[in-house]
Design a protein around this motif. Structure first.
Motif, PDB file in Angstrom:
ATOM      1  N   HIS A 177      48.193  30.969  45.324  1.00  0.00           N
ATOM      2  CA  HIS A 177      46.882  31.507  45.680  1.00  0.00           C
ATOM      3  C   HIS A 177      46.103  30.583  46.617  1.00  0.00           C
TER       4      HIS A 177
ATOM      5  N   TRP B  17      41.322  41.334  42.570  1.00  0.00           N
ATOM      6  CA  TRP B  17      41.130  40.731  41.249  1.00  0.00           C
ATOM      7  C   TRP B  17      39.817  41.163  40.602  1.00  0.00           C
TER       8      TRP B  17
ATOM      9  N   SER C  89      41.421  33.851  36.084  1.00  0.00           N
ATOM     10  CA  SER C  89      41.982  33.691  34.750  1.00  0.00           C
ATOM     11  C   SER C  89      43.179  34.599  34.508  1.00  0.00           C
ATOM     12  N   VAL C  90      43.320  35.653  35.289  1.00  0.00           N
ATOM     13  CA  VAL C  90      44.449  36.557  35.091  1.00  0.00           C
ATOM     14  C   VAL C  90      45.554  36.345  36.120  1.00  0.00           C
ATOM     15  N   CYS C  91      45.397  35.375  37.004  1.00  0.00           N
ATOM     16  CA  CYS C  91      46.452  35.066  37.979  1.00  0.00           C
ATOM     17  C   CYS C  91      47.642  34.472  37.238  1.00  0.00           C
ATOM     18  N   SER C  92      48.833  34.884  37.624  1.00  0.00           N
ATOM     19  CA  SER C  92      50.019  34.477  36.876  1.00  0.00           C
ATOM     20  C   SER C  92      50.539  33.096  37.237  1.00  0.00           C
ATOM     21  N   SER C  93      50.141  32.551  38.385  1.00  0.00           N
ATOM     22  CA  SER C  93      50.673  31.269  38.806  1.00  0.00           C
ATOM     23  C   SER C  93      49.628  30.491  39.585  1.00  0.00           C
TER      24      SER C  93
ATOM     25  N   TRP D 256      40.906  25.711  37.778  1.00  0.00           N
ATOM     26  CA  TRP D 256      42.157  24.949  37.868  1.00  0.00           C
ATOM     27  C   TRP D 256      41.852  23.549  38.337  1.00  0.00           C
TER      28      TRP D 256
END
Length: 137
Positions: free
Chosen positions: A96, A58, A88-92, A136
């Motif tokens: 993770h 990442w 911020s660019v993680c899709s879900s 998050w």
């Protein structure tokens, strides 16, 4: 005169070389003396290969990543340390989370995966932000 120019040029090259060397991503563990060992190490960001690889994936250490929101957060869940990679660019949000050995918590394909994820969110206890910013809930 030529030797002074040569020495000056060499000094400049050495300074540039040292400044351009990649540095390890620094940890924030020493900010909280109550937590000194995470997953059996004082420096999990560099000592846990899977975590270091995930951070490289990442681009957490890049200049671009410093402008984005990224974080590594340590939680306790059902008596185990869980490391959550937040970016911020993680899709879900639910893919993770990792145990200390790098095994993912399966909140996608396991039976009752939504209920298991909800249970994780409700019962986990935040221990420490290991790197960056918690983004998050």
């Amino acid at each position: 005169m030529k030797s002074k120019t040569f020495l000056l040029l060499m000094a400049v090259v050495l300074v540039i070389t040292f400044l351009s060397c990649e540095k390890d991503i620094s940890t924030t563990l020493n900010e909280n003396p109550n937590i000194t060992i995470v997953c059996g190490t004082k420096d999990p960001l560099n000592d846990l290969k899977w975590l270091s690889d995930e951070m490289k994936l990442w681009n957490f250490s890049s200049e671009e990543a410093k402008m984005k929101l990224n974080g590594i957060v340590l939680f306790e869940y059902k008596g185990n340390q869980v490391i959550e990679v937040q970016c911020s660019v993680c899709s879900s949000l639910n893919i993770h989370q990792y145990y200390c050995d790098g095994a993912k918590l399966d909140f996608v394909t396991s039976p009752n995966s939504r209920a298991r994820y909800d249970d994780y969110i409700l019962k986990r206890k935040e221990i420490k932000i290991l790197y960056g910013t918690k983004i998050w809930k």
